[in-house]
Design a protein around this motif. Structure first.
Motif, mmCIF file in Angstrom:
data_model
loop_
_atom_site.group_PDB
_atom_site.id
_atom_site.type_symbol
_atom_site.label_atom_id
_atom_site.label_comp_id
_atom_site.label_asym_id
_atom_site.label_seq_id
_atom_site.Cartn_x
_atom_site.Cartn_y
_atom_site.Cartn_z
ATOM 1 N N VAL A 180 49.271 50.178 44.254
ATOM 2 C CA VAL A 180 49.855 48.926 43.612
ATOM 3 C C VAL A 180 48.871 48.095 42.865
ATOM 4 C CG1 VAL A 180 51.075 46.892 44.274
ATOM 5 C CG2 VAL A 180 51.506 48.958 45.424
ATOM 6 N N ALA A 181 47.548 48.021 43.311
ATOM 7 C CA ALA A 181 46.471 47.200 42.728
ATOM 8 C C ALA A 181 46.502 47.639 41.174
ATOM 9 C CB ALA A 181 45.318 47.328 43.604
ATOM 10 N N LYS A 182 46.485 48.888 41.150
ATOM 11 C CA LYS A 182 46.258 49.491 39.680
ATOM 12 C C LYS A 182 47.365 49.266 38.926
ATOM 13 C CE LYS A 182 43.235 53.170 41.670
ATOM 14 N NZ LYS A 182 43.225 54.538 42.419
ATOM 15 N N VAL A 183 48.631 49.394 39.432
ATOM 16 C CA VAL A 183 49.816 49.253 38.617
ATOM 17 C C VAL A 183 49.939 47.715 37.965
ATOM 18 C CG1 VAL A 183 52.368 48.857 38.970
ATOM 19 C CG2 VAL A 183 51.495 50.649 39.743
ATOM 20 N N ILE A 184 49.331 47.006 38.767
ATOM 21 C CA ILE A 184 49.216 45.238 38.553
ATOM 22 C C ILE A 184 48.343 45.411 36.928
ATOM 23 C CG2 ILE A 184 47.993 43.095 38.645
ATOM 24 C CD1 ILE A 184 50.265 43.934 40.963
ATOM 25 N N VAL A 185 47.640 46.293 36.781
ATOM 26 C CA VAL A 185 46.518 46.203 35.615
ATOM 27 C C VAL A 185 47.168 47.031 34.460
ATOM 28 C CG1 VAL A 185 44.248 47.219 34.753
ATOM 29 C CG2 VAL A 185 44.169 45.945 36.857
ATOM 30 N N GLU A 186 48.041 48.080 35.096
ATOM 31 C CA GLU A 186 48.484 49.139 33.878
ATOM 32 C C GLU A 186 49.812 48.312 33.457
ATOM 33 O OE1 GLU A 186 47.221 52.831 36.710
ATOM 34 O OE2 GLU A 186 49.431 52.290 36.396
ATOM 35 N N GLU A 187 50.348 47.499 34.158
ATOM 36 C CA GLU A 187 51.536 46.682 33.745
ATOM 37 C C GLU A 187 51.122 45.342 33.164
ATOM 38 O OE1 GLU A 187 54.659 47.787 33.311
ATOM 39 O OE2 GLU A 187 54.084 49.678 33.901
ATOM 40 N N ALA A 188 49.956 45.057 32.980
ATOM 41 C CA ALA A 188 49.299 43.579 32.478
ATOM 42 C C ALA A 188 50.140 42.395 33.331
ATOM 43 C CB ALA A 188 49.566 43.598 31.143
ATOM 44 N N VAL A 189 50.184 42.375 34.692
ATOM 45 C CA VAL A 189 50.746 41.286 35.300
ATOM 46 C C VAL A 189 49.935 40.313 35.213
ATOM 47 C CG1 VAL A 189 51.544 40.840 37.724
ATOM 48 C CG2 VAL A 189 52.079 42.944 36.817
ATOM 49 N N MET A 226 38.865 42.996 43.172
ATOM 50 C CA MET A 226 38.341 41.826 42.425
ATOM 51 C C MET A 226 37.591 42.242 40.778
ATOM 52 S SD MET A 226 39.166 38.631 43.065
ATOM 53 C CE MET A 226 39.618 37.237 44.468
ATOM 54 N N LYS A 227 37.220 42.992 40.702
ATOM 55 C CA LYS A 227 36.344 43.216 39.758
ATOM 56 C C LYS A 227 37.203 43.988 38.721
ATOM 57 C CE LYS A 227 32.249 46.010 38.274
ATOM 58 N NZ LYS A 227 31.206 46.913 38.291
ATOM 59 N N MET A 228 38.181 44.858 39.188
ATOM 60 C CA MET A 228 38.954 45.490 38.339
ATOM 61 C C MET A 228 40.180 44.455 37.778
ATOM 62 S SD MET A 228 41.726 48.519 39.420
ATOM 63 C CE MET A 228 42.842 47.674 40.630
ATOM 64 N N VAL A 277 43.676 39.239 35.175
ATOM 65 C CA VAL A 277 44.636 39.021 36.221
ATOM 66 C C VAL A 277 44.016 37.864 36.959
ATOM 67 C CG1 VAL A 277 45.964 39.774 38.254
ATOM 68 C CG2 VAL A 277 45.324 41.378 36.416
ATOM 69 N N LYS A 278 44.860 36.769 37.255
ATOM 70 C CA LYS A 278 44.632 35.655 37.900
ATOM 71 C C LYS A 278 45.008 35.960 39.487
ATOM 72 C CE LYS A 278 43.952 32.685 34.484
ATOM 73 N NZ LYS A 278 43.805 33.425 33.533
ATOM 74 N N VAL A 279 43.997 35.760 40.191
ATOM 75 C CA VAL A 279 43.985 36.265 41.614
ATOM 76 C C VAL A 279 44.036 35.042 42.625
ATOM 77 C CG1 VAL A 279 43.157 37.427 43.574
ATOM 78 C CG2 VAL A 279 42.732 38.157 41.271
ATOM 79 N N ILE A 280 45.117 34.950 43.309
ATOM 80 C CA ILE A 280 45.340 33.800 44.183
ATOM 81 C C ILE A 280 45.750 34.272 45.920
ATOM 82 C CG2 ILE A 280 46.681 31.630 44.464
ATOM 83 C CD1 ILE A 280 47.355 31.368 41.718
ATOM 84 N N GLY A 340 35.602 35.168 43.964
ATOM 85 C CA GLY A 340 36.001 35.074 42.406
ATOM 86 C C GLY A 340 37.690 34.773 42.332
ATOM 87 N N ALA A 341 38.250 34.088 43.636
ATOM 88 C CA ALA A 341 39.660 33.647 43.492
ATOM 89 C C ALA A 341 39.652 32.704 42.515
ATOM 90 C CB ALA A 341 40.274 33.311 44.855
ATOM 91 N N ASP A 342 40.949 32.532 41.901
ATOM 92 C CA ASP A 342 41.228 31.524 40.846
ATOM 93 C C ASP A 342 41.936 30.297 41.403
ATOM 94 O OD1 ASP A 342 40.718 32.747 37.909
ATOM 95 O OD2 ASP A 342 41.710 34.381 39.160
ATOM 96 N N ALA A 343 42.252 30.345 42.708
ATOM 97 C CA ALA A 343 43.143 29.326 43.458
ATOM 98 C C ALA A 343 43.255 30.059 44.790
ATOM 99 C CB ALA A 343 44.383 28.848 42.720
#
Length: 312
Positions: A80-89, A103-105, A111-114, A130-133
């Motif tokens: 799922v973590a990879k799908v987030i990147v592939e689908e530009a969520v 985080m690095k990926m 991707v904003k990470v909360i 490195g969380a954004d919020a």
């Protein structure tokens, strides 16, 4: 109602819909985003391809930002973590663990990470990695919970980190939003309020349970196992709490709740399933559209805080 959260996520209002398992799917997420908030798809234990399909369906219904909630204990979390990147969520919220290994990926993909946190220590750790919020979720929330109330957790987290804090747990109207802004939050996350909306694809029995709930109808099971869960009282919670008091084995207790949320959401079995809802269920008296919920929240908050300039 502009805050650091609206700027960070590119949304109109700092209102996020919780990533509830079995509830937060593409109809609900798209409706919340389209209304100016931020809708989330709840990945829960679902396989990566189901999440991908949900993401694509949200994109068909809205051009506005949305996100995915990843339960990090899921066996499918890596995919799922990879799908987030592939689908530009645009953004992810995370629960049940630490997202550090992704985080690095995610950061490389913009991707904003909360992460959702229930303690100051975890909030500080998330900021370091490195969380954004962070979403500071109090024990008033439905589903899996921590110990601290929203009232005490939010100001302590806000004092401890430099990144924006989003408050969750026990927020149902503009009074709750205004209160957590005063405590140092820059946004809110609501779950139960969005279950009882027209767009939520859950069984009507579930919505009706929330609409009929009283202030005393909330129960927490699983404290003895270290995995407390808040739901509305029914036959299942009664049996569970009785067995828990008698010292039943973890396995026996687990069997009682196995597939419990699906029973409620899909089958409408509100007696034997897990009717997950926050303590504010008693404040929700009418079914509304997501747009109506958000407009009401904004109007009530603005009236209480006297305009938008105070949010910053």
């Amino acid at each position: 109602m502009k805050t650091s959260i609206t700027k960070l996520l590119g949304i109109e209002y700092p209102i996020i819909q919780g990533g509830m398992a079995w509830v937060a799917e593409y109809h609900l997420a798209a409706a919340v985003s389209e209304a100016g908030g931020l809708g989330l798809i709840g990945a829960a234990n679902a396989p990566a391809e189901w999440v991908r399909e949900q993401i694509q369906k949200v994109k068909e219904l809205t051009k506005k930002p949305f996100g995915v909630n990843i339960m990090l204990m899921s066996p499918h979390a890596d995919e799922v973590a990879k799908v987030i990147v592939e689908e530009a969520v645009p953004m992810v919220t995370t629960g049940a663990g630490s997202p550090e290994k992704y985080m690095k990926m995610w950061k490389a993909a913009g991707v904003k990470v909360i992460p959702v946190v229930a303690s100051v220590a975890l909030a500080k750790r998330m900021e370091r990695c490195g969380a954004d919020a962070v979403v500071a979720e109090g024990t008033e929330a439905g589903g899996h919970i921590g110990e601290n109330t929203t009232m005490v957790l939010v100001p302590q987290v806000a004092d401890a980190v430099q990144i924006p804090v989003i408050a969750a747990g026990g927020i149902a109207d503009g009074r709750g939003v205004a209160a957590v802004f005063m405590l140092g939050a820059k946004g809110v996350q609501l779950g139960t309020r969005f279950v009882a909306t027209e767009e939520a694809q859950v069984h009507e029995n579930y919505k009706n349970c929330i609409l009929k709930a009283r202030d005393i109808d909330s129960r927490v099971t699983g404290r003895s196992t270290g995995h407390p869960v808040r739901a509305l009282r029914n036959q299942m919670t009664k049996t569970y709490l009785q067995k828990e008091q008698e010292g039943a084995a973890f396995e026996e207790l687990e069997l009682l709740t196995l597939g419990g949320l699906k029973k409620v959401v899909v089958d409408g079995d509100v007696q034997n399933g897990s009717v997950m809802a926050g303590q504010i269920a008693g404040m929700i008296k009418e079914k509304m559209s997501c747009k109506e919920v958000i407009e009401k929240l904004v109007q009530e908050t603005d009236a209480l805080l006297g305009g938008t300039e105070i949010y910053e």
